[in-house]
Enzyme design. Structure first.
Site, PDB file in Angstrom:
ATOM      1  CB  SER A  49      -0.923   0.019   1.224  1.00  0.00           C
ATOM      2  OG  SER A  49      -1.790   1.135   1.175  1.00  0.00           O
ATOM      3  CD  GLU A  50      -0.871   5.692  -3.126  1.00  0.00           C
ATOM      4  OE1 GLU A  50      -0.926   6.920  -3.070  1.00  0.00           O
ATOM      5  OE2 GLU A  50      -1.212   5.041  -4.118  1.00  0.00           O
ATOM      6  CG  ASN A  51      -1.045   3.794   3.533  1.00  0.00           C
ATOM      7  OD1 ASN A  51      -1.094   2.867   2.725  1.00  0.00           O
ATOM      8  ND2 ASN A  51      -1.635   3.730   4.705  1.00  0.00           N
ATOM      9  N   GLY A  52       2.663   3.071   2.926  1.00  0.00           N
ATOM     10  CA  GLY A  52       3.776   2.512   3.679  1.00  0.00           C
ATOM     11  C   GLY A  52       3.535   1.177   4.333  1.00  0.00           C
ATOM     12  CB  SER A  91       5.607   3.593   0.136  1.00  0.00           C
ATOM     13  OG  SER A  91       4.554   2.919  -0.511  1.00  0.00           O
TER      14      SER A  91
END
Length: 221
Positions: A49-52, A91
């Site tokens: 997930s791009e938020n880490g 990320s």
């Protein structure tokens, strides 16, 4: 025109079948987030997930949500054993550096050459920024689209040329709509599978782009 479309969950389950064991995968905001709940238990699939987050699991049971554990769409998620957290910048380095095998994105439009428009319709009040979709569209090794074939107004989302602001150019490899599985190839759009009960003739009638039909069993190429 009388035909049955696949439900969102059935389409998510169909896509989940094609994700191979060992893949590192990002599921975009919207419809693609449903795929996590249908991934086969006998496969090791690592969700990013791009938020880490890496090693994301399915949605938590009702009442067991952790408000500090969410995906990029702010939905509560779980973390599988061995999962990890990291900085937002790291990320995006994963996304841009070609470290993701697959990304599944939603779409407003997909052109016949694989251009993607999925962040804005250009209308007043539309989402103000593209977010991480542009990075995913060009950074993942294989980019898939999960979408309804037609808008609520009956317009096809697969078009000769996108009229909405682009997310990426010639970046889509395969389209999973609620009516068909379609590959984007140098020779044009190739239908690999019909979904629901639509016929080849009906699918072509509702799609304003020339389609080639080369139907096959659930095969991931």
């Amino acid at each position: 025109m009388d035909f049955t479309r696949l439900s969102h969950d059935a389409l998510a389950a169909r896509i989940a079948q094609d994700i191979p064991d060992g893949a590192y995968v990002n599921l975009g905001i919207g419809l693609p987030t449903r795929i996590v709940n249908f991934l086969p238990a006998n496969k090791d699939i690592f969700l990013h997930s791009e938020n880490g987050l890496l090693g994301m699991g399915p949605a938590p049971e009702p009442g067991r949500e952790d408000p500090e554990l969410i995906n990029a769409g702010k939905q509560p998620v779980t973390l599988l054993p061995g999962g990890c957290f990291f900085h937002h910048g790291d990320s995006f380095a994963m996304m841009r550096g070609g470290h993701l095998d697959i990304c599944v994105l939603g779409a407003y439009q997909v052109s016949e050459r694989g251009d993607l428009a999925n962040w804005s319709t250009g209308q007043p009040g539309a989402i103000p920024a593209v977010g991480g979709a542009m990075d995913l569209a060009i950074g993942a090794r294989r980019v898939l689209v999960m979408t309804e074939h037609l808008t609520r107004g009956g317009e096809c989302k697969i078009v000769p040329h996108c009229s909405y602001p682009l997310t990426g150019i010639a970046c889509i490899h395969r389209i999973y709509s609620d009516l068909a599985v379609i590959d984007v190839t140098p020779a044009g759009l190739v239908v690999r599978e019909l979904l629901g009960d639509i016929s080849e003739e009906q699918l072509q009638q509702v799609t304003p782009v020339a389609l080639t039909f080369a139907l096959q069993e659930h095969a991931y190429e």
